[in-house]
Design an enzyme around this catalytic site. Structure first.
Site, short mmCIF file in Angstrom:
data_model
loop_
_atom_site.label_atom_id
_atom_site.label_comp_id
_atom_site.label_asym_id
_atom_site.label_seq_id
_atom_site.Cartn_x
_atom_site.Cartn_y
_atom_site.Cartn_z
N TRP A 1 -10.37 -8.58 2.35
CA TRP A 1 -11.10 -8.91 1.12
C TRP A 1 -11.14 -10.42 0.88
CZ3 TRP A 1 -8.11 -4.55 1.64
CH2 TRP A 1 -8.67 -3.32 1.24
N ARG B 1 0.82 -1.21 0.00
CA ARG B 1 0.00 0.00 0.00
C ARG B 1 0.86 1.27 0.00
NH1 ARG B 1 -4.15 2.79 3.78
NH2 ARG B 1 -5.65 3.42 2.19
N HIS C 1 0.62 4.09 -2.83
CA HIS C 1 0.23 5.48 -2.53
C HIS C 1 1.35 6.47 -2.80
CE1 HIS C 1 -3.70 5.05 -0.02
NE2 HIS C 1 -3.67 4.21 -1.03
FE1 DDH Z 1 -6.31 -0.37 -1.74
N1 DDH Z 1 -7.27 0.13 -0.01
N2 DDH Z 1 -7.59 0.77 -2.79
N3 DDH Z 1 -5.24 -0.76 -3.42
N4 DDH Z 1 -4.99 -1.42 -0.63
C1 DDH Z 1 -6.97 -0.32 1.24
C2 DDH Z 1 -6.02 -1.23 1.59
C3 DDH Z 1 -5.11 -1.76 0.68
C4 DDH Z 1 -8.66 1.46 -2.30
C5 DDH Z 1 -8.95 1.66 -0.95
C6 DDH Z 1 -8.32 0.99 0.08
C7 DDH Z 1 -5.55 -0.32 -4.67
C8 DDH Z 1 -6.73 0.30 -5.03
C9 DDH Z 1 -7.66 0.82 -4.16
C10 DDH Z 1 -3.92 -2.13 -1.14
C11 DDH Z 1 -3.41 -2.04 -2.43
C12 DDH Z 1 -4.02 -1.37 -3.48
C13 DDH Z 1 -7.88 0.29 2.18
C14 DDH Z 1 -7.88 0.05 3.67
C15 DDH Z 1 -8.72 1.09 1.47
C16 DDH Z 1 -9.86 1.92 2.00
C17 DDH Z 1 -6.85 0.90 4.40
C18 DDH Z 1 -6.85 0.62 5.88
O1 DDH Z 1 -7.90 0.86 6.51
O2 DDH Z 1 -5.82 0.18 6.40
C19 DDH Z 1 -9.46 1.97 -3.38
C20 DDH Z 1 -10.71 2.80 -3.23
C21 DDH Z 1 -8.86 1.54 -4.53
C22 DDH Z 1 -9.35 1.75 -5.92
O3 DDH Z 1 -10.33 2.56 -6.10
C23 DDH Z 1 -8.97 1.07 -6.94
C24 DDH Z 1 -4.46 -0.59 -5.57
C25 DDH Z 1 -4.44 -0.19 -7.04
C26 DDH Z 1 -3.51 -1.25 -4.84
C27 DDH Z 1 -2.16 -1.75 -5.28
O4 DDH Z 1 -1.34 -2.06 -4.49
C28 DDH Z 1 -1.81 -1.88 -6.70
C29 DDH Z 1 -3.38 -2.99 -0.11
C30 DDH Z 1 -2.22 -3.98 -0.30
C31 DDH Z 1 -4.12 -2.76 1.04
C32 DDH Z 1 -3.99 -3.44 2.40
C33 DDH Z 1 -3.20 -2.58 3.37
C34 DDH Z 1 -3.10 -3.19 4.74
O5 DDH Z 1 -2.59 -2.50 5.61
O6 DDH Z 1 -3.47 -4.34 4.95
#
Ligand code: DDH
Length: 290
Positions: free
Chosen positions: A186, A43, A47
């Protein structure tokens, strides 16, 4: 402007393999979430890169500006301090590596070590100061629909297939109420990189979660899994859905496409000459570290 070669990480492939190993060795930690820092590192890498705007050529992974407020305080980045802090001892071991190379490399390590595909990665990002912080609002909001997904990801230069492939990263990790406000993982195996996310999207029954928190879905069967509105948009939308169906059936195709699109994500906003200048052999050729 482009950083001079002396501002860049100056390592050889063997040096970066050492950085890789130092991250991999510490990834699994009992007591942190589901037992691994892998998901939160993925993440962080995402970001730090996904702020890119192709029209203004601002944001992106070249800079690691999330070290500074206001970017560190953007709502979307809540909780990522855990990932940044996790990498500090690695930065201390290898002071020559830039934060922006370290954070993106950590995403590669995490995906690979959790069983995902190999990701080609190149060093060459340079760190930038606070005044280069990305503006707020460049990352997606989980409570929105397909129009928002396209608005956000087209700005980075991705197409519909790439949006669906990138979203498969939600095989990993979970939502935390004290970070995003949402709750739950998920998939059933949040520290393994799989195509399970797509299968669950299509084949699980999803209901709105009844609670006081933000709108999200929970699975009807176990009540232990979740989807965001943006996740569900991938099966509602006529152009996204065929890719979900493909990746649900064909993990190999997902791995191949994810590998390409994640490598592309991690290079957003990095001038090509940075990659050439950073490499000991000036080839700009990607490394495959393992
Ligand atoms: Fe995500 N993401 N993401 N995400 N993401 C969250 C957690 C993680 C969205 C929202 C959230 C991608 C796209 C999207 C990961 C990877 C990627 C969380 C929760 C939210 C909310 C955060 C928390 O509460 O800790 C949304 C909206 C999108 C979208 O619209 C497409 C993408 C493209 C990626 C990537 O890596 C390519 C990962 C890994 C996490 C888990 C983090 C954790 O601490 O566990």
């Amino acid at each position: 402007g482009a950083a001079s070669a002396s501002d860049l990480s100056a390592g050889t492939k063997a040096d970066y393999q050492k950085v890789y190993n130092a991250i991999a060795d510490r990834l699994e930690q009992e007591g942190y979430d589901d037992g691994s820092y892998g998901p939160v590192l993925v993440r962080l890498a995402w970001h730090s890169s996904g702020t890119y705007c192709k029209d203004t050529k601002t944001g992106g992974s070249n800079g690691a500006t999330m070290r500074f407020a206001p970017e560190s305080d953007h709502g979307a980045n809540a909780g990522l301090k855990a990932a940044r802090d996790f990498l500090e001892p690695v930065k201390a071991m290898f002071p020559w590596v830039t934060y922006s190379d370290l954070w993106t490399l950590a995403g590669v390590v995490a995906v690979q070590e959790m069983g995902g595909p190999q990701i080609a990665w190149r060093p060459g990002r340079s760190d930038r100061e606070q005044e280069h912080c990305a503006p707020d609002g460049r990352l997606p909001d989980g409570d929105k629909e397909q129009d928002h997904l396209r608005f956000i990801f087209y700005r980075m230069g991705f197409n519909d297939q790439e949006i669906v492939a990138l979203s498969g990263a939600h095989a990993l990790g979970r939502c935390h109420t004290d970070r995003s406000g949402f709750e739950g993982p998920w998939t059933h195996s949040p520290i393994s990189f799989t195509n399970q996310y797509y299968d669950l999207l299509l084949n699980e029954k999803w209901n709105w979660k009844k609670w006081n928190g933000p709108k999200q879905y929970i699975d009807k069967n176990t009540g232990g899994l979740m989807m965001l509105t943006t996740d569900m948009a991938l099966i509602k939308d006529k152009s996204f859905r065929p890719w979900v169906e493909k990746y649900a059936k064909d993990e190999e195709a997902f791995f191949a496409d994810f590998s390409n699109v994640f490598a592309k994500l991690l290079e957003l906003g990095v001038p090509e000459e940075n990659f050439k200048a950073a490499e000991a052999d000036h080839s700009g050729k990607p490394y495959k570290l393992k």
